[in-house]
Write a protein that holds these residues in place. Structure first.
Motif, PDB file in Angstrom:
ATOM      1  N   PRO A   1     -37.203  72.441  51.339  1.00 44.40           N
ATOM      2  CA  PRO A   1     -36.733  73.890  51.101  1.00 44.40           C
ATOM      3  C   PRO A   1     -35.544  74.542  51.476  1.00 44.40           C
ATOM      4  O   PRO A   1     -34.937  75.396  50.868  1.00 44.40           O
ATOM      5  CB  PRO A   1     -37.791  74.730  51.420  1.00 44.40           C
TER       6      PRO A   1
ATOM      7  N   ASN B   1     -40.691  72.272  46.304  1.00 50.18           N
ATOM      8  CA  ASN B   1     -40.670  71.837  47.775  1.00 50.18           C
ATOM      9  C   ASN B   1     -41.813  71.168  48.586  1.00 50.18           C
ATOM     10  O   ASN B   1     -42.911  71.412  47.938  1.00 50.18           O
ATOM     11  CB  ASN B   1     -40.295  73.139  48.561  1.00 50.18           C
TER      12      ASN B   1
ATOM     13  N   CYS C   1     -44.365  74.329  52.778  1.00 45.89           N
ATOM     14  CA  CYS C   1     -43.615  75.159  53.511  1.00 45.89           C
ATOM     15  C   CYS C   1     -44.246  76.812  53.484  1.00 45.89           C
ATOM     16  O   CYS C   1     -44.654  77.191  52.261  1.00 45.89           O
ATOM     17  CB  CYS C   1     -42.258  75.399  53.517  1.00 45.89           C
TER      18      CYS C   1
ATOM     19  N   HIS D   1     -45.368  77.270  49.586  1.00 47.98           N
ATOM     20  CA  HIS D   1     -44.812  76.206  48.440  1.00 47.98           C
ATOM     21  C   HIS D   1     -45.511  74.958  49.054  1.00 47.98           C
ATOM     22  O   HIS D   1     -45.710  74.520  50.173  1.00 47.98           O
ATOM     23  CB  HIS D   1     -43.284  76.185  48.470  1.00 47.98           C
TER      24      HIS D   1
ATOM     25  N   ASN E   1     -40.671  76.417  41.779  1.00 44.61           N
ATOM     26  CA  ASN E   1     -39.786  77.708  41.928  1.00 44.61           C
ATOM     27  C   ASN E   1     -38.616  77.679  40.889  1.00 44.61           C
ATOM     28  O   ASN E   1     -37.911  76.861  40.461  1.00 44.61           O
ATOM     29  CB  ASN E   1     -39.079  77.194  43.286  1.00 44.61           C
TER      30      ASN E   1
END
Length: 431
Positions: free
Chosen positions: A44, A70, A73, A143, A149
């Motif tokens: 990330p 990612n 996180c 994530h 994303n």
């Protein structure tokens, strides 16, 4: 300009190709006014730094789509408080290493593994969850590899808080996802009909599947969001985003709004194709289809600098706005507090004020054993010694209290409790 254009023209294959470092850099600033980038990085800090590089170096008239995913996180907004927004001890404990789940797995009934199975085999290894502070505002989000994303960077005149969220909604609709829409908070939600025992609709439940954040500059506008596709960690999101210190903290900045969440049941590669297709329906065909951004992007000077900043504790914790921590009601924070644990000293009270993670005011009472000489003066000295210390540099509150106190204090119980609230390294993770 010509170099970047020739590089893009070579990328007409159906799948995205891997660019050279120079191509990524040149294409952003001197390339066509429509550009698509898909990152194959899972870090990330790297992906957010690539995104920031595109924002800073792209042509002011260009419109850019950037897609990535990612490893696990929690990403907080620029103006948020990590001690308020997440359970730091659970982040270190991590989440089970499981692959993304398919739509069929999402709705399949869970099977009982049955007796006699080795408990060790039933529990996959855990993967720590990174804590990331992004450069845009908004709330805290989780994530993992089952989450996508998406980012659109465009001129300010073309910016609209719903425009590109609607783009993602249309892409999901073309992929067969029903009931998705943009709500009044500019999030993408899915309305799911609840079916009762008699196969009759009992009502509709709304789930959040995508949140958004923004960064606006004089020349450029950035809108980025998430989309829960096939995350295997839905049950972990709420505990990770619920701080044990929340009842005791009053903070400036943006507070997150909790919502029910759900996977939309779409694979990541399908989502990438669907969103890139919809982006081109809106803006026109992107020559060459786009660029795949691989590990070499992390070597770009601007990206490398961004990674170093995002990974630093001074960015993650030191950017925290002013906040207060108090075990009791105050004039500024009259909320009712939870009952304190019985293992704490009787009548124990504590309050801290911190800016950028550094303690500016401190008051702790009832730590000194009863009968101690000049108890009030000793506790005043202890409180004064904490001023100037940085919360995110305190590895163990028990040691910090012992070192700061001019005489023995009940540091074991109080320090252990503070370790749990502030998620220091000495804190055992909650199960």
């Amino acid at each position: 300009m010509a170099v970047a254009r020739r590089a893009l023209l070579r990328l007409r294959a159906p799948r995205f190709q891997l660019p050279q470092r120079r191509q990524l850099s040149d294409a952003a600033g001197d390339g066509p006014l429509l550009q698509i980038y898909v990152s194959r990085n899972r870090d990330p800090y790297v992906n957010l730094s690539i995104e920031h590089h595109l924002l800073e170096t792209s042509h002011p008239d260009s419109t850019i789509l950037f897609l990535c995913r990612n490893h696990p996180c929690v990403v907080i907004g620029r103006n948020q408080n990590p001690w308020l927004e997440t359970n730091l001890a659970l982040l270190r404990h991590g989440v089970p290493e499981r692959p993304p789940i398919s739509a069929e797995q999402q709705h399949a009934p869970r099977r009982d593994p049955g007796p006699g199975r080795d408990e060790q085999q039933q529990q996959p290894p855990r993967k720590p969850v990174s804590l990331v502070r992004r450069r845009s505002g908004g709330g805290a989000v989780f994530h993992d590899e089952g989450n996508a994303n998406w980012t659109v960077i465009c001129p300010p005149a073309a910016f609209d808080r719903d425009r590109h969220a609607e783009m993602v909604v249309r892409a999901l609709g073309r992929l067969g996802v029903a009931g998705v829409r943009v709500n009044g908070r500019h999030d993408i939600v899915q309305d799911v009909v609840v079916i009762g025992d008699g196969d009759e609709a009992e009502g509709t439940t709304t789930f959040k599947v995508s949140g958004s954040a923004y960064k606006l500059t004089r020349l450029r506008s950035l809108h980025h969001g998430t989309c829960l596709l096939e995350s295997p960690n839905l049950q972990h999101i709420s505990p990770l985003l619920r701080s044990p210190a929340e009842p005791f903290i009053k903070a400036r900045g943006v507070a997150s709004v909790r919502s029910k969440v759900r996977n939309v049941g779409v694979g990541y590669e399908d989502f990438v194709r669907g969103v890139t297709d919809e982006f081109q329906r809106m803006y026109g065909e992107v020559r060459g289809g786009g660029l795949t951004v691989g590990p070499e992007a992390a070597a770009l000077p601007d990206v490398r600098k961004g990674i170093k900043e995002l990974e630093s504790r001074e960015w993650i914790f030191g950017q925290t706005p002013l906040f207060t921590f108090s075990t009791h009601t105050t004039e500024d924070d009259p909320r009712q507090r939870p009952e304190l644990p019985a293992f704490l000293p009787p009548n124990f009270r504590a309050s801290l004020t911190a800016r950028h993670g550094q303690i500016q005011e401190a008051s702790l009472s009832s730590l000194t054993p009863r009968g101690a000489n000049d108890r009030a003066s000793q506790e005043q000295a202890l409180s004064k010694a904490l001023i100037g210390q940085t919360i995110h540099h305190i590895a163990d509150w028990r040691e910090a209290l012992e070192k700061a106190s001019p005489s023995p204090v009940e540091s074991e119980s109080v320090g252990g409790w503070l370790n749990g609230l502030f998620g220091t390294k000495a804190c055992p993770p909650d199960e």
